[in-house]
Scaffold this motif. Structure first.
Motif, PDB file in Angstrom:
ATOM      1  N   LEU A   1       0.819  -1.205   0.000  1.00  0.00           N
ATOM      2  CA  LEU A   1       0.000   0.000   0.000  1.00  0.00           C
ATOM      3  C   LEU A   1       0.858   1.262   0.000  1.00  0.00           C
ATOM      4  O   LEU A   1       1.885   1.323   0.660  1.00  0.00           O
ATOM      5  N   ARG A   2       0.393   2.276  -0.733  1.00  0.00           N
ATOM      6  CA  ARG A   2       1.043   3.583  -0.730  1.00  0.00           C
ATOM      7  C   ARG A   2       0.239   4.592   0.084  1.00  0.00           C
ATOM      8  O   ARG A   2       0.782   5.358   0.860  1.00  0.00           O
ATOM      9  N   SER A   3      -1.093   4.602  -0.118  1.00  0.00           N
ATOM     10  CA  SER A   3      -1.938   5.536   0.632  1.00  0.00           C
ATOM     11  C   SER A   3      -3.373   5.036   0.664  1.00  0.00           C
ATOM     12  O   SER A   3      -3.775   4.194  -0.143  1.00  0.00           O
ATOM     13  N   VAL A   4      -4.123   5.594   1.609  1.00  0.00           N
ATOM     14  CA  VAL A   4      -5.550   5.308   1.733  1.00  0.00           C
ATOM     15  C   VAL A   4      -6.260   6.654   1.804  1.00  0.00           C
ATOM     16  O   VAL A   4      -5.964   7.469   2.686  1.00  0.00           O
ATOM     17  N   ASP A   5      -7.158   6.900   0.853  1.00  0.00           N
ATOM     18  CA  ASP A   5      -7.930   8.143   0.808  1.00  0.00           C
ATOM     19  C   ASP A   5      -9.320   7.866   1.366  1.00  0.00           C
ATOM     20  O   ASP A   5      -9.989   6.924   0.939  1.00  0.00           O
ATOM     21  N   LEU A   6      -9.758   8.692   2.302  1.00  0.00           N
ATOM     22  CA  LEU A   6     -11.045   8.511   2.964  1.00  0.00           C
ATOM     23  C   LEU A   6     -11.965   9.674   2.649  1.00  0.00           C
ATOM     24  O   LEU A   6     -11.538  10.827   2.682  1.00  0.00           O
ATOM     25  N   THR A   7     -13.221   9.379   2.368  1.00  0.00           N
ATOM     26  CA  THR A   7     -14.251  10.393   2.207  1.00  0.00           C
ATOM     27  C   THR A   7     -15.321  10.091   3.238  1.00  0.00           C
ATOM     28  O   THR A   7     -15.840   8.980   3.281  1.00  0.00           O
ATOM     29  N   TYR A   8     -15.654  11.085   4.087  1.00  0.00           N
ATOM     30  CA  TYR A   8     -16.602  10.853   5.157  1.00  0.00           C
ATOM     31  C   TYR A   8     -17.292  12.135   5.566  1.00  0.00           C
ATOM     32  O   TYR A   8     -16.917  13.223   5.135  1.00  0.00           O
ATOM     33  N   THR A   9     -18.307  11.968   6.400  1.00  0.00           N
ATOM     34  CA  THR A   9     -18.999  13.104   6.997  1.00  0.00           C
ATOM     35  C   THR A   9     -19.021  12.906   8.499  1.00  0.00           C
ATOM     36  O   THR A   9     -19.160  11.785   8.981  1.00  0.00           O
ATOM     37  N   LYS A  10     -18.866  14.001   9.219  1.00  0.00           N
ATOM     38  CA  LYS A  10     -18.989  13.938  10.673  1.00  0.00           C
ATOM     39  C   LYS A  10     -20.474  13.988  11.000  1.00  0.00           C
ATOM     40  O   LYS A  10     -21.237  14.696  10.358  1.00  0.00           O
ATOM     41  N   LEU A  11     -20.863  13.254  12.004  1.00  0.00           N
ATOM     42  CA  LEU A  11     -22.272  13.200  12.364  1.00  0.00           C
ATOM     43  C   LEU A  11     -22.598  14.006  13.614  1.00  0.00           C
ATOM     44  O   LEU A  11     -23.741  14.320  13.856  1.00  0.00           O
ATOM     45  N   GLN A  12     -21.584  14.319  14.415  1.00  0.00           N
ATOM     46  CA  GLN A  12     -21.794  15.077  15.644  1.00  0.00           C
ATOM     47  C   GLN A  12     -20.758  16.182  15.737  1.00  0.00           C
ATOM     48  O   GLN A  12     -19.628  16.014  15.308  1.00  0.00           O
ATOM     49  N   ARG A  13     -21.172  17.250  16.308  1.00  0.00           N
ATOM     50  CA  ARG A  13     -20.220  18.300  16.641  1.00  0.00           C
ATOM     51  C   ARG A  13     -19.967  18.207  18.130  1.00  0.00           C
ATOM     52  O   ARG A  13     -20.868  17.938  18.905  1.00  0.00           O
ATOM     53  N   GLY A  14     -18.745  18.401  18.526  1.00  0.00           N
ATOM     54  CA  GLY A  14     -18.447  18.297  19.947  1.00  0.00           C
ATOM     55  C   GLY A  14     -17.052  18.787  20.245  1.00  0.00           C
ATOM     56  O   GLY A  14     -16.349  19.301  19.382  1.00  0.00           O
ATOM     57  N   VAL A  15     -16.668  18.629  21.484  1.00  0.00           N
ATOM     58  CA  VAL A  15     -15.366  19.079  21.935  1.00  0.00           C
ATOM     59  C   VAL A  15     -14.259  18.246  21.290  1.00  0.00           C
ATOM     60  O   VAL A  15     -13.286  18.777  20.781  1.00  0.00           O
ATOM     61  N   LEU A  16     -14.416  16.928  21.313  1.00  0.00           N
ATOM     62  CA  LEU A  16     -13.407  16.044  20.745  1.00  0.00           C
ATOM     63  C   LEU A  16     -13.739  15.715  19.295  1.00  0.00           C
ATOM     64  O   LEU A  16     -14.834  15.240  19.011  1.00  0.00           O
ATOM     65  N   PRO A  17     -12.810  15.950  18.382  1.00  0.00           N
ATOM     66  CA  PRO A  17     -13.072  15.588  16.985  1.00  0.00           C
ATOM     67  C   PRO A  17     -12.973  14.073  16.808  1.00  0.00           C
ATOM     68  O   PRO A  17     -12.303  13.385  17.584  1.00  0.00           O
ATOM     69  N   PRO A  18     -13.634  13.531  15.802  1.00  0.00           N
ATOM     70  CA  PRO A  18     -13.533  12.104  15.535  1.00  0.00           C
ATOM     71  C   PRO A  18     -12.118  11.683  15.167  1.00  0.00           C
ATOM     72  O   PRO A  18     -11.405  12.410  14.458  1.00  0.00           O
ATOM     73  N   LEU A  19     -11.710  10.504  15.637  1.00  0.00           N
ATOM     74  CA  LEU A  19     -10.431   9.916  15.276  1.00  0.00           C
ATOM     75  C   LEU A  19     -10.711   8.689  14.408  1.00  0.00           C
ATOM     76  O   LEU A  19     -11.537   7.861  14.764  1.00  0.00           O
ATOM     77  N   VAL A  20     -10.026   8.605  13.286  1.00  0.00           N
ATOM     78  CA  VAL A  20     -10.211   7.500  12.357  1.00  0.00           C
ATOM     79  C   VAL A  20      -8.908   6.712  12.284  1.00  0.00           C
ATOM     80  O   VAL A  20      -7.831   7.298  12.147  1.00  0.00           O
ATOM     81  N   ARG A  21      -9.015   5.378  12.368  1.00  0.00           N
ATOM     82  CA  ARG A  21      -7.837   4.515  12.310  1.00  0.00           C
ATOM     83  C   ARG A  21      -7.990   3.574  11.115  1.00  0.00           C
ATOM     84  O   ARG A  21      -9.048   3.009  10.893  1.00  0.00           O
ATOM     85  N   VAL A  22      -6.894   3.402  10.358  1.00  0.00           N
ATOM     86  CA  VAL A  22      -6.864   2.472   9.238  1.00  0.00           C
ATOM     87  C   VAL A  22      -5.992   1.296   9.643  1.00  0.00           C
ATOM     88  O   VAL A  22      -4.868   1.482  10.106  1.00  0.00           O
TER      89      VAL A  22
END
Length: 127
Positions: free
Chosen positions: A103-124
């Motif tokens: 693998l060279r890279s992984v491109d992600l397309t997403y939408t956040k569903l909640q607004r809050g203090v902590l931003p979402p963390l995504v793991r591949v």
């Protein structure tokens, strides 16, 4: 304080849990979803070959739309997901076409569903 939270999150992501280690999943990258972000690219380092990939949302739900995997030989694979990942959940394992792939890279397309203090963390992860 923000730096301490960020470093704690990185340390948490770097250490695999017992169940993940037993199944052979390796974290190959992660990203904090920015305030206006709906697309990220994670560069994969190293020369290891993988046969499957999955995406995990660590702490907050996200709407995962598309995953594009780019290989070192220039080929790419689009994986349509269109699913909501709740915090702490992962996609099912997605097979990579061909034999074990570098693998060279992984491109992600997403939408956040909640607004809050902590931003979402995504793991591949890959195996």
């Amino acid at each position: 304080m923000k730096r301490l939270i960020g470093l704690s999150a990185i340390a948490m992501l770097a250490l695999p849990t017992g169940a993940m280690a037993q199944r052979g999943w390796e974290t190959i990258g992660f990203r904090t979803v920015g305030a206006g972000s709906d697309r990220d690219s994670i560069q994969v380092r190293g020369n290891e070959r993988h046969r499957q990939i999955r995406i995990c949302s660590i702490n907050r739900p996200i709407g995962l739309q598309n995953v594009r995997v780019r290989f070192n030989n220039g080929a790419r694979q689009d994986i349509q997901t269109r699913q909501i990942l709740r915090g702490g959940a992962c996609t099912v394992a997605k097979d990579l076409r061909g034999r074990n792939r570098n693998l060279r890279s992984v491109d992600l397309t997403y939408t956040k569903l909640q607004r809050g203090v902590l931003p979402p963390l995504v793991r591949v992860q890959a195996r």
